[in-house]
Enzyme design. Structure first.
Site, short mmCIF file in Angstrom:
data_model
loop_
_atom_site.label_atom_id
_atom_site.label_comp_id
_atom_site.label_asym_id
_atom_site.label_seq_id
_atom_site.Cartn_x
_atom_site.Cartn_y
_atom_site.Cartn_z
N ILE A 10 42.35 4.69 54.16
CA ILE A 10 41.82 6.01 53.78
C ILE A 10 41.47 6.09 52.29
O ILE A 10 40.60 6.86 51.90
CB ILE A 10 42.80 7.15 54.19
N ASN A 23 55.32 14.33 51.81
CA ASN A 23 56.63 14.91 52.15
C ASN A 23 56.79 16.18 51.32
O ASN A 23 56.00 16.44 50.41
CB ASN A 23 57.76 13.90 51.91
N GLY A 31 54.01 4.61 53.09
CA GLY A 31 52.88 4.79 54.01
C GLY A 31 51.58 5.20 53.30
O GLY A 31 51.26 4.70 52.22
N ASP A 33 50.87 7.97 51.90
CA ASP A 33 51.21 8.69 50.66
C ASP A 33 51.29 7.69 49.49
O ASP A 33 50.65 7.88 48.44
CB ASP A 33 52.58 9.38 50.88
N SER A 116 51.94 12.40 60.44
CA SER A 116 53.25 12.29 61.12
C SER A 116 53.39 11.09 62.06
O SER A 116 54.46 10.87 62.62
CB SER A 116 53.58 13.55 61.94
N1 AR6 Z 1 44.95 4.54 55.42
C1 AR6 Z 1 44.94 5.18 56.60
N2 AR6 Z 1 46.02 5.35 57.37
C2 AR6 Z 1 47.19 4.82 56.91
C3 AR6 Z 1 47.29 4.14 55.68
C4 AR6 Z 1 46.11 4.01 54.91
N3 AR6 Z 1 46.10 3.37 53.73
N4 AR6 Z 1 48.59 3.75 55.51
C5 AR6 Z 1 49.26 4.16 56.60
N5 AR6 Z 1 48.42 4.81 57.45
P1 AR6 Z 1 52.80 7.72 57.30
P2 AR6 Z 1 53.93 10.28 58.17
C6 AR6 Z 1 48.70 5.44 58.75
O1 AR6 Z 1 54.10 7.04 57.49
O2 AR6 Z 1 54.29 9.72 59.48
C7 AR6 Z 1 55.66 8.91 53.47
O3 AR6 Z 1 56.68 8.19 52.88
C8 AR6 Z 1 49.92 4.99 59.47
O4 AR6 Z 1 49.63 3.81 60.24
O5 AR6 Z 1 52.04 7.38 56.05
O6 AR6 Z 1 53.30 11.64 58.12
C9 AR6 Z 1 55.61 10.36 52.99
O7 AR6 Z 1 55.99 10.49 51.65
C10 AR6 Z 1 50.20 6.17 60.38
O8 AR6 Z 1 49.42 6.10 61.58
O9 AR6 Z 1 52.96 9.33 57.29
C11 AR6 Z 1 56.55 11.04 53.93
O10 AR6 Z 1 57.88 10.90 53.51
C12 AR6 Z 1 49.71 7.37 59.56
O11 AR6 Z 1 48.94 6.81 58.49
C13 AR6 Z 1 56.36 10.29 55.22
O12 AR6 Z 1 55.91 8.99 54.85
C14 AR6 Z 1 50.82 8.23 58.98
O13 AR6 Z 1 51.91 7.42 58.59
C15 AR6 Z 1 55.30 10.94 56.06
O14 AR6 Z 1 55.26 10.29 57.32
#
Ligand code: AR6
Length: 329
Positions: A10, A23, A31, A33, A116
């Protein structure tokens, strides 16, 4: 195409805003973020510190600093427990509030990750379904290009049963095409489809009649047939192009130019929006110079859905994505 599902990082998306799955502290994390903060640089954290956090389901906006977009919209998704803790309602609120904030800031294009669906543990299939349905709902009243960015293919699995059914159908069609000998060539060219129906075991006269009838039918162009079908179906132009996942500009080009030559995926998108039968879909394709072939996976998947009268374009696009095919709209 107002909703596009793309596989990408992204942080590389070149659009007005990207959405961060943050968060409640808004002070960064892992992730998506973490990836956004790394790519944006330290000024993003500096601005986030001034926001005083963010509640689950709400959204806040900042500049994007070193990212190629203009804004980052930070939203906080629900942590998945068991589905009985208002998780769905909160996830819906994330999409709704982020889209409203994008609109308020005059964004024409926005990219969402699957909020999420990572560390917060929301089942990916359900997270995707909610993303698609909330974005579609918003787009009924708003013009915007919205991307759902899927990082890894594993995050994007349509139901196993559907994949199984489609795979079986593809196999059946390939076998059928095989038993028809030269069918690959026959099915490949649009006009030869006309011959397919007209030629077998009929008199020359009948064949000529059928051919001239078929050519007669071609007098109505794709654009004319589309407008006629919209009238017959009784839906509005807007409902039709939104359902087809086609943008207003393209629709108005088609509307004003009776000889407009659409892409095949556009024709099918309209056929799906109008819930045409398989025969009508083939007729509409033919008017634009295309056909459905049994030697082409994309075509077989389209046929599968139309035969089942499953006309949700997003479900079809999810399946096309799963099978690595181009998407509709
Ligand atoms: N581009 C697109 N999608 C992505 C990328 C990227 N660079 N990296 C990961 N994803 P998550 P959550 C996808 O864990 O579940 C953080 O620590 C990933 O495969 O990023 O909402 C925050 O600070 C998944 O499908 O977010 C919070 O503490 C999706 O993005 C917590 O994680 C969301 O995964 C939020 O958790």
């Amino acid at each position: 195409m107002p909703i596009q599902i793309v596989r990408n990082d992204i942080t590389k998306m070149n659009c007005d805003a990207i959405v961060n799955a943050a968060n409640p502290t808004l002070l960064g994390g892992g992730g998506v973020d973490g990836a956004i903060h790394r790519a944006a640089g330290p000024n993003l954290l500096r601005e986030c510190k001034k926001l005083g956090g963010c509640k689950t389901g709400e959204a806040k906006i900042t500049s994007a600093y070193n990212l190629p977009c203009k804004y980052v919209i930070h939203t906080v998704g629900p942590v998945w427990k068991d589905g009985n803790n208002n998780e769905e309602e909160k996830l819906i609120a994330c999409y709704k509030n982020s889209l409203e904030l994008a609109k308020k800031n005059r964004c024409e294009s926005v990219a969402f990750p699957l909020i999420s669906a990572g560390a917060y543990g929301y089942p990916k299939e359900q997270a995707l379904r909610i993303a698609v349905s909330e974005i579609s709902r918003f787009l009924l009243d708003n013009e915007m290009l919205v991307y759902i960015v899927v990082f890894d293919k594993e995050a994007f699995r349509v139901s196993k049963k559907l994949v199984h059914d489609i795979t079986e159908y593809i196999d059946e069609c390939y076998v059928e095409a095989h038993f028809q000998g030269n069918s690959t060539r026959l099915f490949t060219y649009p006009l030869e489809d006309v011959w397919e129906e007209a030629a077998p075991a009929v008199t020359e006269h009948k064949t000529a009649m059928n051919l001239s009838e078929a050519l007669g039918q071609m007098d109505e162009s794709f654009s004319e047939m589309l407008l006629r079908k919209i009238d017959e179906t009784g839906i509005t132009d807007v409902e039709c192009y939104k359902k087809a996942n086609v943008d207003r500009k393209l629709f108005s080009k088609i509307r004003t130019n009776p000889q407009y030559k659409p892409r095949k995926t556009t024709v099918i998108a309209f056929a799906v929006a109008l819930e045409l039968s398989l025969d009508e879909t083939k007729e509409m394709l033919q008017k634009a110079g295309y056909a459905l072939s049994h030697s082409n996976k994309f075509d077989i998947i389209i046929e599968f859905f139309i035969k089942k009268q499953e006309y949700n374009i997003f479900t079809i696009n999810e399946a096309l994505f799963e099978f690595d095919q181009v998407l509709l709209g």
